[in-house]
Design a protein around this motif. Structure first.
Motif, PDB file in Angstrom:
ATOM      1  N   GLU A  47       0.817  -1.212   0.115  1.00  0.00           N
ATOM      2  CA  GLU A  47      -0.124   0.084  -0.003  1.00  0.00           C
ATOM      3  C   GLU A  47       0.958   1.313   0.077  1.00  0.00           C
ATOM      4  O   GLU A  47       1.979   1.191   0.588  1.00  0.00           O
ATOM      5  N   LEU A  48       0.578   2.143  -0.718  1.00  0.00           N
ATOM      6  CA  LEU A  48       1.229   3.327  -0.991  1.00  0.00           C
ATOM      7  C   LEU A  48       0.705   4.380  -0.139  1.00  0.00           C
ATOM      8  O   LEU A  48      -0.727   4.527  -0.140  1.00  0.00           O
ATOM      9  N   GLU A  49       1.407   5.348   0.294  1.00  0.00           N
ATOM     10  CA  GLU A  49       0.790   6.589   0.757  1.00  0.00           C
ATOM     11  C   GLU A  49       1.465   7.784   0.172  1.00  0.00           C
ATOM     12  O   GLU A  49       2.630   7.618  -0.120  1.00  0.00           O
ATOM     13  N   GLU A  50       0.672   8.623   0.055  1.00  0.00           N
ATOM     14  CA  GLU A  50       1.054   9.791  -0.861  1.00  0.00           C
ATOM     15  C   GLU A  50       1.759  10.673   0.219  1.00  0.00           C
ATOM     16  O   GLU A  50       1.353  10.957   1.480  1.00  0.00           O
ATOM     17  N   ILE A  51       2.960  11.323   0.072  1.00  0.00           N
ATOM     18  CA  ILE A  51       3.585  11.880   0.786  1.00  0.00           C
ATOM     19  C   ILE A  51       3.493  13.639   0.404  1.00  0.00           C
ATOM     20  O   ILE A  51       3.314  13.895  -0.596  1.00  0.00           O
TER      21      ILE A  51
END
Length: 173
Positions: free
Chosen positions: A15-19
């Motif tokens: 899962e990717l988190e937007e930085i």
């Protein structure tokens, strides 16, 4: 020399988190009271803005940063590094598992002492004055400096006020 017999789990989900980034103002709050007769003159933090970087959802909620400093019985200037809490607009702490933020805080304190006039010389025999009737404005002054020196100062003397040639009420700056 290694052989894979089985694989569990068969798939791996990433899962990717937007930085994102955000800058929030930093406020210094004190807890407790300085030593008797002392008061806080200045509270400074460097940096006074905290630059955040992390999960976009958390960054969007961040409204301000606060640093709490205990000044209980403080009688000298204080300089220390303090951990910063990041708060949302409701004052709730936003927990960041990975990042901790710090600031260098300086607290300047001063000691409030009375002013005592230094009266010299003798009035002409036609006049008299009562030392209790001397009005001092302001009655106190706040001093700051080395805590060892301040500890021994209980009052501040004025320059000498010579009554030798005085023949009427006198106002001296």
């Amino acid at each position: 020399g290694v052989r894979v017999i089985g694989l569990n789990p068969v798939e791996v989900k990433v899962e990717l988190e937007e930085i994102s980034g955000n800058s929030v103002p930093l406020y210094v709050y004190t807890k407790g009271n300085p030593a008797k007769g002392y008061e806080v003159l200045e509270k400074n933090a460097v940096p006074n803005v905290i630059r955040l970087n992390g999960d976009k959802n958390i960054m969007e909620r961040a409204a301000k940063a606060v640093a709490y400093v205990d000044i209980t019985n403080l009688s000298s200037n204080l300089q220390k590094q303090v951990e910063v809490e990041i708060l949302d607009k409701n004052g709730e702490i936003i927990l960041s598992e990975n990042d901790k933020y710090y600031t260098d805080v300086t607290i300047i304190v001063g000691k409030r002492v009375p002013i005592k006039p230094t009266i010299v010389g003798k009035l002409d025999d036609r006049f008299t004055y009562n030392p209790n009737d001397v009005k001092i404005e302001p009655k106190t002054v706040v001093i700051t400096g080395n805590s060892q020196e301040l500890r021994n100062i209980t009052q501040i003397q004025t320059q000498e006020i010579d009554l030798t040639t005085v023949d009427q009420d006198l106002i001296v700056n």
